[in-house]
Design a protein around this motif. Sequence first.
Motif, short mmCIF file in Angstrom:
data_model
loop_
_atom_site.label_atom_id
_atom_site.label_comp_id
_atom_site.label_asym_id
_atom_site.label_seq_id
_atom_site.Cartn_x
_atom_site.Cartn_y
_atom_site.Cartn_z
N SER A 26 0.83 -1.21 0.00
CA SER A 26 0.00 0.00 0.00
C SER A 26 0.86 1.26 0.00
CB SER A 26 -0.92 0.02 1.22
OG SER A 26 -1.78 -1.09 1.19
N MET A 27 1.94 1.24 0.76
CA MET A 27 2.86 2.38 0.79
C MET A 27 3.51 2.59 -0.58
SD MET A 27 3.01 3.98 3.68
CE MET A 27 4.63 4.68 3.81
N ILE A 28 3.92 1.52 -1.23
CA ILE A 28 4.55 1.64 -2.55
C ILE A 28 3.56 2.20 -3.56
CG2 ILE A 28 5.54 0.31 -4.46
CD1 ILE A 28 7.42 0.70 -2.06
N VAL A 29 2.34 1.71 -3.56
CA VAL A 29 1.32 2.21 -4.50
C VAL A 29 1.02 3.68 -4.22
CG1 VAL A 29 -1.11 2.01 -5.16
CG2 VAL A 29 0.31 -0.04 -4.96
N ALA A 30 0.92 4.06 -2.95
CA ALA A 30 0.63 5.46 -2.59
C ALA A 30 1.79 6.37 -3.02
CB ALA A 30 0.39 5.58 -1.10
N LEU A 31 3.02 5.96 -2.79
CA LEU A 31 4.17 6.77 -3.20
C LEU A 31 4.28 6.89 -4.71
CD1 LEU A 31 6.89 5.63 -0.63
CD2 LEU A 31 5.73 7.84 -0.76
N ALA A 32 4.02 5.80 -5.43
CA ALA A 32 4.05 5.85 -6.89
C ALA A 32 2.96 6.77 -7.43
CB ALA A 32 3.90 4.45 -7.47
N THR A 33 1.77 6.70 -6.85
CA THR A 33 0.67 7.57 -7.26
C THR A 33 1.00 9.03 -7.00
OG1 THR A 33 -0.91 5.80 -6.80
CG2 THR A 33 -1.80 8.03 -6.94
N LEU A 34 1.54 9.31 -5.85
CA LEU A 34 1.92 10.68 -5.50
C LEU A 34 3.01 11.19 -6.45
CD1 LEU A 34 1.62 13.05 -3.55
CD2 LEU A 34 3.38 12.00 -2.14
N GLY A 35 4.00 10.36 -6.73
CA GLY A 35 5.07 10.76 -7.64
C GLY A 35 4.55 11.05 -9.03
N LEU A 36 3.66 10.20 -9.53
CA LEU A 36 3.09 10.43 -10.85
C LEU A 36 2.19 11.67 -10.86
CD1 LEU A 36 2.26 6.81 -11.99
CD2 LEU A 36 3.97 8.35 -12.95
N ALA A 37 1.44 11.89 -9.81
CA ALA A 37 0.58 13.07 -9.74
C ALA A 37 1.40 14.35 -9.73
CB ALA A 37 -0.32 13.00 -8.51
N ILE A 38 2.56 14.31 -9.08
CA ILE A 38 3.40 15.50 -9.00
C ILE A 38 4.17 15.73 -10.30
CG2 ILE A 38 5.44 16.49 -7.88
CD1 ILE A 38 4.40 15.26 -5.26
N PHE A 39 4.81 14.68 -10.82
CA PHE A 39 5.72 14.86 -11.94
C PHE A 39 5.14 14.54 -13.31
CE2 PHE A 39 8.52 14.13 -8.26
CZ PHE A 39 9.15 15.36 -8.28
N ASN A 40 3.90 14.06 -13.40
CA ASN A 40 3.25 13.82 -14.67
C ASN A 40 1.78 14.22 -14.56
OD1 ASN A 40 2.60 13.00 -17.22
ND2 ASN A 40 2.87 10.82 -16.86
N PRO A 41 1.52 15.52 -14.36
CA PRO A 41 0.15 15.96 -14.10
C PRO A 41 -0.78 15.80 -15.30
CG PRO A 41 1.59 17.84 -14.31
CD PRO A 41 2.46 16.62 -14.31
N THR A 42 -0.24 15.73 -16.50
CA THR A 42 -1.12 15.56 -17.66
C THR A 42 -1.79 14.19 -17.66
OG1 THR A 42 0.75 14.85 -18.99
CG2 THR A 42 0.18 17.17 -19.11
N ALA A 43 -1.22 13.23 -16.96
CA ALA A 43 -1.82 11.90 -16.87
C ALA A 43 -3.17 11.95 -16.15
CB ALA A 43 -0.89 10.93 -16.17
N ILE A 44 -3.30 12.85 -15.19
CA ILE A 44 -4.57 12.98 -14.47
C ILE A 44 -5.67 13.43 -15.43
CG2 ILE A 44 -5.79 14.22 -12.63
CD1 ILE A 44 -3.05 14.46 -11.21
N SER A 45 -5.36 14.44 -16.25
CA SER A 45 -6.34 14.92 -17.22
C SER A 45 -6.71 13.83 -18.21
CB SER A 45 -5.80 16.15 -17.95
OG SER A 45 -5.58 17.20 -17.05
N GLY A 46 -5.72 13.08 -18.67
CA GLY A 46 -5.98 11.98 -19.60
C GLY A 46 -6.85 10.91 -18.98
N TRP A 47 -6.61 10.62 -17.72
CA TRP A 47 -7.39 9.60 -17.03
C TRP A 47 -8.84 10.07 -16.86
CZ3 TRP A 47 -9.12 10.12 -11.75
CH2 TRP A 47 -9.77 8.98 -11.27
N VAL A 48 -9.03 11.32 -16.48
CA VAL A 48 -10.37 11.85 -16.26
C VAL A 48 -11.13 11.92 -17.58
CG1 VAL A 48 -11.70 13.86 -15.49
CG2 VAL A 48 -9.75 13.08 -14.17
N ASP A 49 -10.44 12.22 -18.67
CA ASP A 49 -11.11 12.29 -19.98
C ASP A 49 -11.71 10.95 -20.38
OD1 ASP A 49 -10.48 14.94 -20.15
OD2 ASP A 49 -8.75 14.64 -21.49
#
Length: 112
Positions: A26-49
Motif C-alpha cells: 500500500s505504501m509503494i502504491v501510494a508513493l508511486a501515485t503521489l510521484g506520478l501526480a506531481i511529476f506527470n500531471p497531464t496523466a490525471i487529465s488523460g485519465w479523467v477524460d
Amino acid sequence: MSDLYEFPVDLPDEGDDGQATLKWASMIVALATLGLAIFNPTAISGWVDDLPPGPTNVRVAAIGEGWAETADRIGLGMGHARLHAAWKTAERTDWKGRQPVEMAATDQPATP
C-alpha cells in the motif's frame, strides 16, 4: 567442515497474516501515485477524460487541468516533456536499413 546452517531455513511464524506485506504494498502504491501526480500531471487529465461525464468528474477534470497548468509554470513537467520529445525524435529517426516512418497527421512527417 560441517554445515552450520541447514537449507532451506524454516522461517519463524510471525502470525501477521500478511498485514506487513499489505502495508508495504500500500505504501509503494501510494508513493508511486503521489510521484506520478506531481511529476506527470497531464496523466490525471488523460485519465479523467476517459471517465463517463458527471458532476464529480467535471470537478476532478478542472482540478487536474489547474494542477497541470501550475506544474508547467513551476517546471515539474520538464522531465516528462524532455522524455516525450526524445521519444518522438527516436520515432522519426531513419534507422539504417529501414524506410522513414510516416507519422500521424498531428506529427510532422519523418525526414530522411
